[in-house]
Write a protein that holds these residues in place. Structure first.
Motif, PDB file in Angstrom:
ATOM      1  N   SER A  18       0.899  -1.129  -0.014  1.00  0.00           N
ATOM      2  CA  SER A  18      -0.084  -0.027  -0.223  1.00  0.00           C
ATOM      3  C   SER A  18       0.941   1.290   0.047  1.00  0.00           C
ATOM      4  CB  SER A  18      -0.789   0.073   1.222  1.00  0.00           C
ATOM      5  OG  SER A  18      -1.436   1.146   1.330  1.00  0.00           O
ATOM      6  N   GLY A  19       0.559   2.156  -0.815  1.00  0.00           N
ATOM      7  CA  GLY A  19       1.230   3.591  -0.982  1.00  0.00           C
ATOM      8  C   GLY A  19       2.342   3.591  -1.847  1.00  0.00           C
ATOM      9  N   SER A  20       2.633   2.356  -2.679  1.00  0.00           N
ATOM     10  CA  SER A  20       3.570   2.382  -3.908  1.00  0.00           C
ATOM     11  C   SER A  20       3.318   2.739  -4.887  1.00  0.00           C
ATOM     12  CB  SER A  20       4.039   0.821  -4.200  1.00  0.00           C
ATOM     13  OG  SER A  20       4.546  -0.012  -2.853  1.00  0.00           O
ATOM     14  N   GLY A  21       1.852   3.086  -5.437  1.00  0.00           N
ATOM     15  CA  GLY A  21       1.382   3.722  -6.404  1.00  0.00           C
ATOM     16  C   GLY A  21       0.722   2.900  -7.378  1.00  0.00           C
ATOM     17  N   LYS A  22       0.125   1.807  -6.940  1.00  0.00           N
ATOM     18  CA  LYS A  22      -0.743   0.953  -7.844  1.00  0.00           C
ATOM     19  C   LYS A  22      -1.800   1.629  -8.265  1.00  0.00           C
ATOM     20  CE  LYS A  22      -1.903  -2.351  -4.382  1.00  0.00           C
ATOM     21  NZ  LYS A  22      -1.446  -1.380  -3.414  1.00  0.00           N
ATOM     22  N   THR A  23      -2.454   2.116  -7.621  1.00  0.00           N
ATOM     23  CA  THR A  23      -3.849   2.933  -8.177  1.00  0.00           C
ATOM     24  C   THR A  23      -3.635   3.980  -8.910  1.00  0.00           C
ATOM     25  OG1 THR A  23      -4.825   2.434  -5.918  1.00  0.00           O
ATOM     26  CG2 THR A  23      -6.143   3.952  -7.019  1.00  0.00           C
ATOM     27  N   THR A  24      -2.424   4.679  -8.876  1.00  0.00           N
ATOM     28  CA  THR A  24      -2.043   5.750  -9.786  1.00  0.00           C
ATOM     29  C   THR A  24      -1.814   5.077 -11.053  1.00  0.00           C
ATOM     30  OG1 THR A  24      -1.027   6.884  -7.853  1.00  0.00           O
ATOM     31  CG2 THR A  24      -0.358   7.576 -10.022  1.00  0.00           C
ATOM     32  N   VAL A  25      -1.200   3.960 -11.054  1.00  0.00           N
ATOM     33  CA  VAL A  25      -0.862   3.206 -12.202  1.00  0.00           C
ATOM     34  C   VAL A  25      -1.975   2.791 -13.009  1.00  0.00           C
ATOM     35  CG1 VAL A  25       0.506   1.293 -13.265  1.00  0.00           C
ATOM     36  CG2 VAL A  25       1.569   2.917 -11.572  1.00  0.00           C
ATOM     37  N   ASN A  70       1.798  11.876   2.607  1.00  0.00           N
ATOM     38  CA  ASN A  70       1.201  12.771   1.617  1.00  0.00           C
ATOM     39  C   ASN A  70      -0.209  12.595   1.050  1.00  0.00           C
ATOM     40  OD1 ASN A  70       3.695  14.180   2.209  1.00  0.00           O
ATOM     41  ND2 ASN A  70       4.681  13.243   0.444  1.00  0.00           N
ATOM     42  N   ARG A  71      -0.296  11.343   1.051  1.00  0.00           N
ATOM     43  CA  ARG A  71      -1.734  10.912   0.290  1.00  0.00           C
ATOM     44  C   ARG A  71      -2.913  11.520   1.161  1.00  0.00           C
ATOM     45  NH1 ARG A  71      -3.046   4.942  -1.233  1.00  0.00           N
ATOM     46  NH2 ARG A  71      -3.601   4.718   0.870  1.00  0.00           N
ATOM     47  N   GLY A  72      -2.516  11.517   2.627  1.00  0.00           N
ATOM     48  CA  GLY A  72      -3.704  12.071   3.475  1.00  0.00           C
ATOM     49  C   GLY A  72      -4.950  11.446   3.639  1.00  0.00           C
ATOM     50  N   ILE A  90       9.610  -0.395 -10.910  1.00  0.00           N
ATOM     51  CA  ILE A  90      10.005   0.338  -9.860  1.00  0.00           C
ATOM     52  C   ILE A  90       9.366   1.770 -10.222  1.00  0.00           C
ATOM     53  CG2 ILE A  90      11.841   1.591  -8.662  1.00  0.00           C
ATOM     54  CD1 ILE A  90      13.662  -0.890  -9.807  1.00  0.00           C
ATOM     55  N   ASN A  91       8.712   2.304  -9.167  1.00  0.00           N
ATOM     56  CA  ASN A  91       7.755   3.504  -9.354  1.00  0.00           C
ATOM     57  C   ASN A  91       8.812   4.618  -8.586  1.00  0.00           C
ATOM     58  OD1 ASN A  91       6.054   5.764  -9.584  1.00  0.00           O
ATOM     59  ND2 ASN A  91       4.505   4.712  -8.225  1.00  0.00           N
ATOM     60  N   ASP A  92       9.613   5.071  -9.410  1.00  0.00           N
ATOM     61  CA  ASP A  92      10.676   6.114  -8.650  1.00  0.00           C
ATOM     62  C   ASP A  92       9.778   7.556  -9.179  1.00  0.00           C
ATOM     63  OD1 ASP A  92      12.247   7.684  -7.640  1.00  0.00           O
ATOM     64  OD2 ASP A  92      14.041   6.346  -8.202  1.00  0.00           O
ATOM     65  N   ASP A  93      10.584   8.010 -10.383  1.00  0.00           N
ATOM     66  CA  ASP A  93       9.847   9.016 -11.211  1.00  0.00           C
ATOM     67  C   ASP A  93       8.856   8.675 -11.793  1.00  0.00           C
ATOM     68  OD1 ASP A  93      10.209  11.616 -12.476  1.00  0.00           O
ATOM     69  OD2 ASP A  93      10.474  10.398 -14.284  1.00  0.00           O
TER      70      ASP A  93
END
Ligand code: ADP
Ligand code: 5GP
Length: 197
Positions: free
Chosen positions: A18-25, A142-144, A173-176
């Protein structure tokens, strides 16, 4: 399934702590590839202020969720955090497959491994890795959306999940973020080319 499973996966499983960015991707991919349809999971957790019932999740009571467990309505389900249940409904997956689309899942690591065991080559599993645990923590903050207690339980689970990335087909890898999104698009074009017209 109407397509030859040996040439074209029908499921895209995106997993990560959780928080790695899967929803964003996943949101990025579903916005650009029409053939992807999001598999809406069921959960007993409370909806966040921006979440819509039936779109982000099917928000169920504990009774409703366990009723569906008893009547075998889930492909997989997990108690991801104490008393917080999440699961993939068979009806969601069937609806997407019947529409000849590719089902995309945003699920944690146990559920992803479970789907891979059941669907084998018909499922492509992509693990989204954060650059570090401290970056993961700052993204969750930061997601709050989480209380301090929720952040702590997510970080505890993330430590175990970070050790399991070699169980999946691909690691991104979700860096940039812009670079990671481009990489995700590339993975889709390569592995689901038969769905691109
Ligand atoms: P997950 O679905 O894995 O829990 P989210 O997609 O909700 O993760 O991402 C967690 C937070 O991190 C969100 O606020 C999101 O906007 C942010 N985020 C995602 N990817 C990046 C990135 N590469 N760099 C910085 N912040 C990111
Ligand atoms: P969140 O509360 O942040 O929406 O989700 C918590 C975790 O549960 C995330 O890792 C999310 O991907 C996962 N999750 C969401 N839906 C499902 C599901 O249907 N099955 C499983 N196993 N995990 C899920």
């Amino acid at each position: 399934m109407s397509k030859d499973p040996h040439t074209s996966p029908q499921l895209l499983v995106v997993t990560a702590p959780s928080g790695s960015g899967k929803t964003t991707v996943v949101r990025h991919l579903t916005s650009i590839f029409d053939f992807l349809k999001f598999s809406v999971s069921a959960t007993t957790r409370d909806a966040r202020p921006n979440e819509v019932n039936g779109k982000d999740y099917h928000f169920l009571t504990q009774e409703e969720f366990h009723g569906k467990v008893n009547s075998q309505e889930f492909v997989e389900w997990e108690e991801v955090y104490t008393d917080q249940y999440y699961g993939t409904l068979k009806s969601e997956v069937q609806k997407i497959i019947d529409a000849d689309a590719v089902a995309v899942f945003d699920i944690e690591v146990n559920g992803a491994a479970n789907i891979k065991r059941q669907y084998k080559d018909q499922a492509l599993c992509v693990y989204i890795a954060p650059p570090s645990l401290s970056e993961l923590e700052s993204r969750l903050r930061n997601r709050g959306t989480e209380t301090e207690a929720s952040i702590q339980k997510r970080l505890r689970r993330a430590k175990q999940e970070l050790e399991r990335l070699d169980e999946f087909d691909l690691v991104l890898i979700n860096d940039d973020l812009p670079r990671a999104l481009k990489q995700a698009e590339k993975i889709l074009r390569k592995n689901f080319h038969q769905h691109l017209s």
